[in-house]
Design an enzyme around this catalytic site. Structure first.
Site, PDB file in Angstrom:
ATOM      1  N   ASN A 135      27.882  35.044  41.358  1.00  0.00           N
ATOM      2  CA  ASN A 135      28.584  35.943  40.443  1.00  0.00           C
ATOM      3  C   ASN A 135      28.734  37.307  41.109  1.00  0.00           C
ATOM      4  O   ASN A 135      28.304  37.512  42.242  1.00  0.00           O
ATOM      5  CB  ASN A 135      27.854  36.037  39.097  1.00  0.00           C
ATOM      6  CG  ASN A 135      26.421  36.508  39.238  1.00  0.00           C
ATOM      7  OD1 ASN A 135      26.153  37.612  39.707  1.00  0.00           O
ATOM      8  ND2 ASN A 135      25.467  35.657  38.827  1.00  0.00           N
ATOM      9  N   ARG A 136      29.328  38.251  40.390  1.00  0.00           N
ATOM     10  CA  ARG A 136      29.701  39.534  40.994  1.00  0.00           C
ATOM     11  C   ARG A 136      28.620  40.611  40.905  1.00  0.00           C
ATOM     12  O   ARG A 136      28.853  41.752  41.271  1.00  0.00           O
ATOM     13  CB  ARG A 136      30.985  40.048  40.338  1.00  0.00           C
ATOM     14  CG  ARG A 136      32.202  39.189  40.599  1.00  0.00           C
ATOM     15  CD  ARG A 136      33.457  39.829  40.011  1.00  0.00           C
ATOM     16  NE  ARG A 136      34.659  39.085  40.355  1.00  0.00           N
ATOM     17  CZ  ARG A 136      35.169  38.107  39.619  1.00  0.00           C
ATOM     18  NH1 ARG A 136      34.564  37.763  38.479  1.00  0.00           N
ATOM     19  NH2 ARG A 136      36.258  37.478  39.998  1.00  0.00           N
TER      20      ARG A 136
END
Length: 399
Positions: free
Chosen positions: A208-209
């Site tokens: 994920n970011r």
């Protein structure tokens, strides 16, 4: 007052408000602090160095090089418990924000390892100009603390924001900071931060970011306030070297789960800030998966829930804070998570808010417990971290 025995550097810039530096120095000395004054060359046009030298009982530094002597800016930066720049002009804010080192004041700032406070003073239009707004934001993103401007009649005759904060307010801000510096003493905080990566094969993963910036800010803020912090940090390019923090690198959600469960019984508080993957591949291929014709199917299995397990096993003396990143029905989903996972407090934020959540130096949060919701404006993540810790202290002031 909490300033007795503290070593304070006061940086004075070339503003009409520079005359208030005399009141600041006098107040610091009266409170028992030891003061060293730095002045930009233009500041000497507004108040004499002799005045501040007399009040501070120490020579005033106006240049890195004075005659045949050299003022050691590195040594001075290491000496201080806090560095206060007041008044801070638009010019100096720009230089501080971009490292333009053309004065002793900026040289000491770049060398200082202590907390830095800046109290701007300028005309209304200068204060509201996008350049100044961005420089202030940039300085705050570095962890520097803004003492906000006041409103009233300005030197130009305009009325509005831009006045230097009153000396009493500046002194109160410093005193409150030093009072806060030990309010988490004897706390042992377990903190998760960053992403987790779930391997598909030797070269690919699901992720994920998250950068871990919010969690690292929380760890550094907690350590600065006296806590011993165990930071479980997922894969990220960011790191921290702050004293009082034990960093344990983890990769996957299972790694983080096992590390958290093992250490939770020895902690007084938990803050679960990491963006933990809810699912992982059921099978990790031993060799790189080759491209094939048609769609590819990956079977996922659910990861164990760290917040749920820590909430289930927490004792009466432990306090547990979770995070909820929501794109819709934020309050409803956050309240459900709070109750279902037996959290004491949950921090709600959204990637839909401009400048918030992943990849930003700022965040905008709501703090939710079983009785109320407290909302905050967009702030640098270090300031957000202190808002969260302030709530921890308020809800659980003693062990």
């Amino acid at each position: 007052m909490r300033l007795a025995g503290k070593k304070i550097i006061l940086g004075v810039c070339g503003s009409i408000a520079a005359y208030k530096a005399a009141l600041i120095v006098r107040g610091l000395i009266k409170a028992g602090a030891e003061v060293r004054v730095l002045m930009t060359p233009s500041a000497t046009n507004f108040i004499a160095p002799l005045t501040l030298a007399t009040l501070s009982r120490a020579d005033v530094v106006t240049s890195v090089h004075s005659g045949e002597s050299w003022n050691n800016h590195v040594e001075l930066g290491l000496w201080a418990d806090a560095y206060l720049i007041a008044p801070a002009t638009a010019t100096t804010l720009a230089k501080l924000a971009h490292g333009i080192c053309d004065s002793a004041l900026v040289a000491v700032y770049l060398s200082a390892r202590c907390p830095v406070f800046f109290a701007p003073a300028m005309d209304l239009d200068m204060w509201q100009h996008p350049t100044t707004v961005e420089n202030v934001r940039r300085l705050q993103s570095f962890g520097n603390r803004l003492i906000d401007v006041g409103e009233g009649e300005l030197a130009s005759g305009l009325v509005g924001a831009g006045r230097l904060a009153e000396p009493e307010q500046i002194l109160d801000t410093l005193a409150a900071f030093f009072a806060q510096a030990h309010d988490l003493k004897d706390r042992r905080i377990l903190l998760t931060a960053g992403p987790t990566l779930e391997d598909l094969d030797p070269v690919r993963f699901l992720g994920n970011r998250s950068t871990g910036r919010m969690g690292i800010a929380l760890a550094e803020a907690a350590a600065a306030r006296g806590a011993k912090v165990t930071l479980l940090l997922g894969p990220t390019h960011l790191s921290t070297q702050a004293a009082g923090i034990e960093t344990i690198a983890v990769r996957s959600a299972l790694d983080m789960y096992h590390a958290a469960v093992e250490r939770w019984p020895d902690c007084t508080d938990g803050i679960l800030c990491a963006a933990v993957a809810d699912y992982r591949p059921e099978r990790v291929a031993e060799e790189k998966i080759k491209k094939q014709a048609g769609p590819m199917r990956i079977d996922l299995v659910r990861n164990p829930d760290i917040a749920e397990e820590l909430g289930r096993t927490k004792t009466a003396g432990q306090y547990l804070i979770g995070f909820a990143l929501e794109t819709e029905n934020g309050l409803e989903n956050a309240r459900d998570k709070l109750l279902r996972k037996q959290l004491d407090l949950i921090v709600l934020n959204s990637p839909r808010t401009a400048g918030a959540a992943f990849g930003h130096a700022t965040n905008q949060i709501q703090l939710i417990d079983r009785n109320k919701v407290t909302s905050f404006e967009l702030k640098p993540k270090l300031a957000v971290a202190h808002d969260i810790l302030d709530r921890l202290v308020a809800d659980k002031p003693t062990l």
